[in-house]
Write an enzyme that holds these catalytic residues in place. Structure first.
Site, PDB file in Angstrom:
ATOM      1  CE  LYS A 186      -7.466   1.130   0.808  1.00  0.00           C
ATOM      2  NZ  LYS A 186      -6.877   0.163   1.718  1.00  0.00           N
TER       3      LYS A 186
ATOM      4  CG  HIS B 144      -3.679  -0.616  -2.344  1.00  0.00           C
ATOM      5  ND1 HIS B 144      -4.124   0.693  -2.312  1.00  0.00           N
ATOM      6  CD2 HIS B 144      -3.457  -0.958  -1.060  1.00  0.00           C
ATOM      7  CE1 HIS B 144      -4.142   1.107  -1.063  1.00  0.00           C
ATOM      8  NE2 HIS B 144      -3.751   0.131  -0.278  1.00  0.00           N
TER       9      HIS B 144
ATOM     10  CB  SER C 222      -0.956  -0.001   1.194  1.00  0.00           C
ATOM     11  OG  SER C 222      -0.246  -0.189   2.403  1.00  0.00           O
TER      12      SER C 222
HETATM   13  C1  LIG Z   1      -6.807   0.002   3.146  1.00  0.00           C
HETATM   14  C2  LIG Z   1      -6.236  -1.343   3.438  1.00  0.00           C
HETATM   15  C3  LIG Z   1      -6.843  -2.199   4.353  1.00  0.00           C
HETATM   16  C4  LIG Z   1      -7.990  -1.774   5.211  1.00  0.00           C
HETATM   17  O1  LIG Z   1      -9.164  -1.718   4.494  1.00  0.00           O
HETATM   18  P1  LIG Z   1     -10.342  -0.805   5.074  1.00  0.00           P
HETATM   19  O2  LIG Z   1     -11.542  -1.278   4.359  1.00  0.00           O
HETATM   20  O3  LIG Z   1      -9.955   0.593   4.751  1.00  0.00           O
HETATM   21  O4  LIG Z   1     -10.389  -1.060   6.543  1.00  0.00           O
HETATM   22  C5  LIG Z   1      -6.335  -3.469   4.492  1.00  0.00           C
HETATM   23  N1  LIG Z   1      -5.255  -3.864   3.797  1.00  0.00           N
HETATM   24  C6  LIG Z   1      -4.620  -3.057   2.940  1.00  0.00           C
HETATM   25  C7  LIG Z   1      -3.424  -3.565   2.197  1.00  0.00           C
HETATM   26  C8  LIG Z   1      -5.081  -1.760   2.742  1.00  0.00           C
HETATM   27  O5  LIG Z   1      -4.443  -0.948   1.915  1.00  0.00           O
END
Ligand SMILES: *Cc1c(COP(=O)(O)O)cnc(C)c1O
Length: 381
Positions: free
Chosen positions: A235, A203, A175
């Site tokens: 995302k 991602h 990330s």
């Molecule tokens: C954003 C993210 C999460 C968390 O997801 P949310 O739905 O925002 O709680 C988990 N793992 C990774 C790799 C992320 O980038």
């Protein structure tokens, strides 16, 4: 009682103090932050779906049909038809028998590991995994060990010494770095040891692969290679929530044992209704992925010719390494004064001494905006 004021002051001195900017209106290339219009390169709304008219309409319609909230946990009567249809559509999309919605990605990771792992087991994680995977490993009670970033050989060595229940967990796309995990190698190692492999593709989903099926599609891996796939919906899908996909037995186990699934209110059904539409757009509108990848190419070529410190990433996450936290913050502030918002990412989000500007792209951006970013970066750095 700790002296919080002093602790906060130290944070400030170290360049680690965190603050928020207040955003007006929707995500997009241009946003208004703290009352100031700017060009933003920071969101994870990679496909621009959070403000797609059809997605918004579906959420409005969902609210009319189901109300504002779900009213209960999934295991009581909070599991609406909208949730159920989304789970079926997601399972289809990632080509697995079942999928299970969680309220957030953080909770999905906690739920999976605490349901499957326990004291005496081993959880093996990439050193740069997302905090939620690390926390999940700690909470599970299993022994947590980490291997060097993307080092499948070290993972293999650590796994070879162990018997019993083992889980290897990794981000698909990291990330804060934007690079990919060595999934084919990890899959092979796990198969040899009959270990679980959990891939968190927060991602990658929607962005990578011809059909947007993420890191696994990119590497041509299936459910046999990666038995547990976690994806987030806040995302590239532009809405909210997360899911875990896998076998019938895995999903039934999570429904029965994942505490972060059981002991929480189901997300609003309207959110699930909106996500159903964004999932269709992810599948149908492949031009979004094409545009994104051409913007990424444009940026990387421009940044390379400026001699900027690019990282090895082919994804919309294109960080520029700075190193020192104060300096990263100063760069971010300088961009901000030029009307561009790129956040400085500092420890503990990234390792000590590796503060960076995390630039991220979305289909909302246009080529001339990438050129503008490059010219301001040249001036500021
Ligand atoms: C954003 C993210 C999460 C968390 O997801 P949310 O739905 O925002 O709680 C988990 N793992 C990774 C790799 C992320 O980038």
């Amino acid at each position: 009682m700790r002296d919080l004021a002093r602790q906060l002051q130290q944070r400030r001195l170290d360049g680690l103090y965190r603050t928020r900017k207040v955003q007006e209106g929707m995500q997009g290339a241009h946003v208004v932050l703290d009352g100031k219009p700017c060009l933003a390169f920071c969101s994870n709304d990679y496909l621009g779906l959070s403000h797609h008219p059809q997605v918004i309409k579906a959420m409005q319609q969902g609210a009319e049909n189901y109300g504002a909230g779900s009213g209960a946990a999934h295991l009581i009567n909070g599991h609406s038809k909208a949730h159920h249809e989304l789970e079926e559509a997601l399972a289809d999309f990632v080509q697995r028998p079942r999928a299970l919605l969680f309220s957030t990605g953080y909770m999905a990771n906690l739920g999976v590991m605490s349901a499957l792992m326990q004291r005496g087991d081993l959880v093996l994680e990439d050193r740069l995994n997302h905090a939620s995977l690390i926390d999940a490993g700690l909470l599970s009670g299993a022994r947590l060990r980490r291997y060097a970033h993307a080092d499948a050989d070290e993972a293999a060595t650590q796994i070879a010494e162990r018997a019993g229940e083992i889980m290897v967990a990794t981000d698909g796309v990291f990330s804060m770095d934007g690079d990919l995990a060595p999934l084919p190698q990890l899959a092979q190692i796990c198969k040899q040891k009959a270990a679980w492999l959990l891939v968190d593709d927060a991602h990658g989903l929607g962005v990578l692969g011809e059909h947007g099926r993420g890191s696994l599609e990119h590497f041509n891996l299936d459910a046999d290679d990666v038995p547990i796939l976690m994806g987030t919906l806040g995302k590239a899908f532009g809405s909210f929530g997360a899911f875990v996909a896998g076998s019938v037995e895995l999903i039934e186990t999570l429904i029965n044992q994942a505490r972060s699934y059981i002991f929480t209110t189901a997300p609003p059904p309207a959110v699930a209704a909106a996500t159903c539409v964004s999932l269709k757009l992810v599948q149908q509108e492949s031009w979004r992925r094409d545009k994104l990848s051409s913007l990424i190419d444009q940026f990387r070529q421009g940044a390379a010719s400026l001699g900027l410190n690019l990282m090895p990433s082919m994804t919309p996450i294109q960080p520029l390494q700075i190193g020192d936290s104060q300096q990263a913050l100063a760069c971010s502030d300088a961009l901000w004064r030029e009307g561009i918002y790129v956040p400085a990412i500092r420890p503990p989000t990234v390792p000590e001494g590796s503060a960076r500007l995390r630039i991220s792209f979305s289909t909302d951006h246009e080529p001339n905006q990438i050129d503008h970013l490059l010219s301001v970066l040249e001036k500021v750095l």
